[in-house]
Design an enzyme around this catalytic site. Structure first.
Site, PDB file in Angstrom:
ATOM      1  N   ASP A 177      -3.854   9.194 -49.442  1.00 52.26           N
ATOM      2  CA  ASP A 177      -4.771   8.274 -48.770  1.00 52.26           C
ATOM      3  C   ASP A 177      -5.980   8.173 -49.689  1.00 52.26           C
ATOM      4  OD1 ASP A 177      -4.909   7.505 -45.392  1.00 52.26           O
ATOM      5  OD2 ASP A 177      -6.470   6.888 -46.805  1.00 52.26           O
ATOM      6  N   ARG A 238       3.112  -3.435 -43.050  1.00 51.79           N
ATOM      7  CA  ARG A 238       3.098  -4.880 -43.279  1.00 51.79           C
ATOM      8  C   ARG A 238       3.941  -5.177 -44.515  1.00 51.79           C
ATOM      9  NH1 ARG A 238       1.580  -5.502 -38.794  1.00 51.79           N
ATOM     10  NH2 ARG A 238      -0.262  -6.600 -38.037  1.00 51.79           N
ATOM     11  N   ASP A 262      10.927  -2.861 -41.114  1.00 54.72           N
ATOM     12  CA  ASP A 262      10.594  -3.512 -39.837  1.00 54.72           C
ATOM     13  C   ASP A 262       9.669  -4.708 -40.064  1.00 54.72           C
ATOM     14  OD1 ASP A 262      10.548  -3.647 -36.933  1.00 54.72           O
ATOM     15  OD2 ASP A 262       8.481  -2.904 -37.031  1.00 54.72           O
ATOM     16  N   GLU A 267       7.470 -13.176 -42.676  1.00 60.03           N
ATOM     17  CA  GLU A 267       8.431 -13.060 -41.571  1.00 60.03           C
ATOM     18  C   GLU A 267       8.217 -14.177 -40.546  1.00 60.03           C
ATOM     19  OE1 GLU A 267       7.219  -8.959 -40.748  1.00 60.03           O
ATOM     20  OE2 GLU A 267       6.284  -9.641 -38.886  1.00 60.03           O
ATOM     21  N   HIS A 285      10.288  -6.490 -36.745  1.00 62.24           N
ATOM     22  CA  HIS A 285       8.872  -6.216 -36.446  1.00 62.24           C
ATOM     23  C   HIS A 285       8.685  -5.774 -34.975  1.00 62.24           C
ATOM     24  CE1 HIS A 285       4.466  -7.233 -37.630  1.00 62.24           C
ATOM     25  NE2 HIS A 285       4.498  -6.238 -36.748  1.00 62.24           N
TER      26      HIS A 285
HETATM   27  C1  DGY Z   1       0.177  -4.578 -34.935  1.00 68.32           C
HETATM   28  O1  DGY Z   1      -0.370  -4.219 -33.894  1.00 68.32           O
HETATM   29  O2  DGY Z   1      -0.439  -4.787 -35.980  1.00 68.32           O
HETATM   30  C2  DGY Z   1       1.657  -4.786 -34.882  1.00 68.32           C
HETATM   31  O3  DGY Z   1       2.176  -5.038 -36.133  1.00 68.32           O
HETATM   32  C3  DGY Z   1       2.001  -5.912 -33.938  1.00 68.32           C
HETATM   33  O4  DGY Z   1       1.204  -6.992 -34.213  1.00 68.32           O
END
Ligand code: DGY
Length: 319
Positions: A177, A238, A262, A267, A285
């Site tokens: 991190d 993401r 996911d 997407e 997702h």
């Molecule tokens: C988030 O909360 O960012 C999830 O990916 C759903 O939008």
């Protein structure tokens, strides 16, 4: 008069009931995906918008929002769909829904790890299509998860819950991190000061970083090359943090055994090659998609709106 709220998607019933009770709620019972123009049109007499990550608040959309809009209270932890600079310039408050989806997203991450390692997609397709004909010692052999090294890129709330759950599989936790965590958060995990130093320690790599210009395609060909041969990559954060072409090339060459995904760039129109690769376990997702979590996300977004409209600082202010 109750503040008017534009709600861009169909939300859980309990959340909509509270919205109707406390606000002049402009709901979307048909769950229609609004374009930027439609959002601007529907926002003309509202005080705030409660969107999901599916609505894009580009600088252009934000510049055209009616002056009455005071807040964008997201039903999401991610806020990469909102141009924060543009919102700040217009004095629009932006909030998100952290914490409440960490457990659900960590569960899904473990599912992606297991699904990719144990070839769940392939197995399911074999059974479902009637193509399963036999059993043999070499049939559908995958990768064992237990006792392996798990690298976590982004050791925030979700990353830390993933680490905790993965310890149930006796996994050895490594992480990177921007800064090292306190020992009570590390719980024995090994810190690596750069992504490059983390990579060689990852039999499994899972990505949990925020999507931003700094993390765009963070997992690229150079970093994939530093992973051990045969590693497995998982992404429930993401799509933008992965260089699709590099990941696909590594899955094809055998550098990586498998991936569990996911989230994707662009997407749901994902890179078509993912659909063709047998060694990718694909989900649409759904990291936060549990009844409990979706209600909690809605209530958290409403807590933020309640604070804003009663003159308090919202708990989850991003801008
Ligand atoms: C988030 O909360 O960012 C999830 O990916 C759903 O939008």
């Amino acid at each position: 008069m109750k503040p008017a709220i534009l709600v861009t998607r169909k939300l859980p019933d309990a959340v909509e009931a509270r919205l109707r009770r406390d606000y002049d709620a402009r709901l979307n019972p048909g769950d229609i995906l609004y374009s930027g123009d439609e959002i601007i049109e529907r926002a003309k007499d509202v005080d705030a918008i409660l969107p999901c990550h599916t609505e894009k608040f580009s600088a252009e959309v934000i510049a055209r929002l009616p002056g009455r809009v005071r807040a964008i209270a997201n039903f999401s932890v991610g806020y990469d769909h909102v141009d924060l600079q543009a919102a700040k310039a217009r004095g629009i408050i932006v909030t998100n829904t952290p914490e409440v989806l960490s457990d659900a997203t960590a569960e899904l991450t473990l599912m992606l790890m297991l699904g990719a390692a144990r070839r769940a997609g392939e197995g399911e397709r074999l059974v479902r299509t009637g193509a399963w004909k036999d059993w043999s010692p070499g049939f559908m052999v995958g990768t064992q998860v237990t006792g392996k090294r798990l690298g976590i890129l982004g050791f925030g709330r979700v990353g830390q819950v993933v680490a905790r759950r993965a310890r149930g599989f006796d996994m050895e936790i490594h992480y990177h991190d921007l800064r090292r965590m306190a020992p009570e958060r590390e719980e024995g995990a090994t810190y690596h000061p750069t992504p490059e130093e983390l990579m060689p320690h990852c039999d499994f790599l899972t990505l949990h970083c925020v999507s931003s210009p700094e993390t765009f395609r963070l997992l690229n060909a150079g970093r994939i090359a530093l992973l051990p041969d045969g590693a497995i990559v998982v992404n429930a954060s993401r799509g933008a943090v992965v260089d699709d072409d590099a990941l696909i090339a590594a899955l094809k060459s055998g550098k990586l055994t498998a991936a569990g995904l996911d989230v994707y760039q662009n997407e749901p129109d994902i890179h078509p090659e993912y659909r063709r690769l047998p060694n990718v376990f694909l989900m649409p997702h759904i990291g936060s998609a549990t009844k409990e979590t979706r209600e909690a996300m809605g209530f958290r977004a409403l807590d933020n709106l309640d604070a804003i409209f009663s003159g308090r600082e919202p708990r989850d202010r991003v801008v």
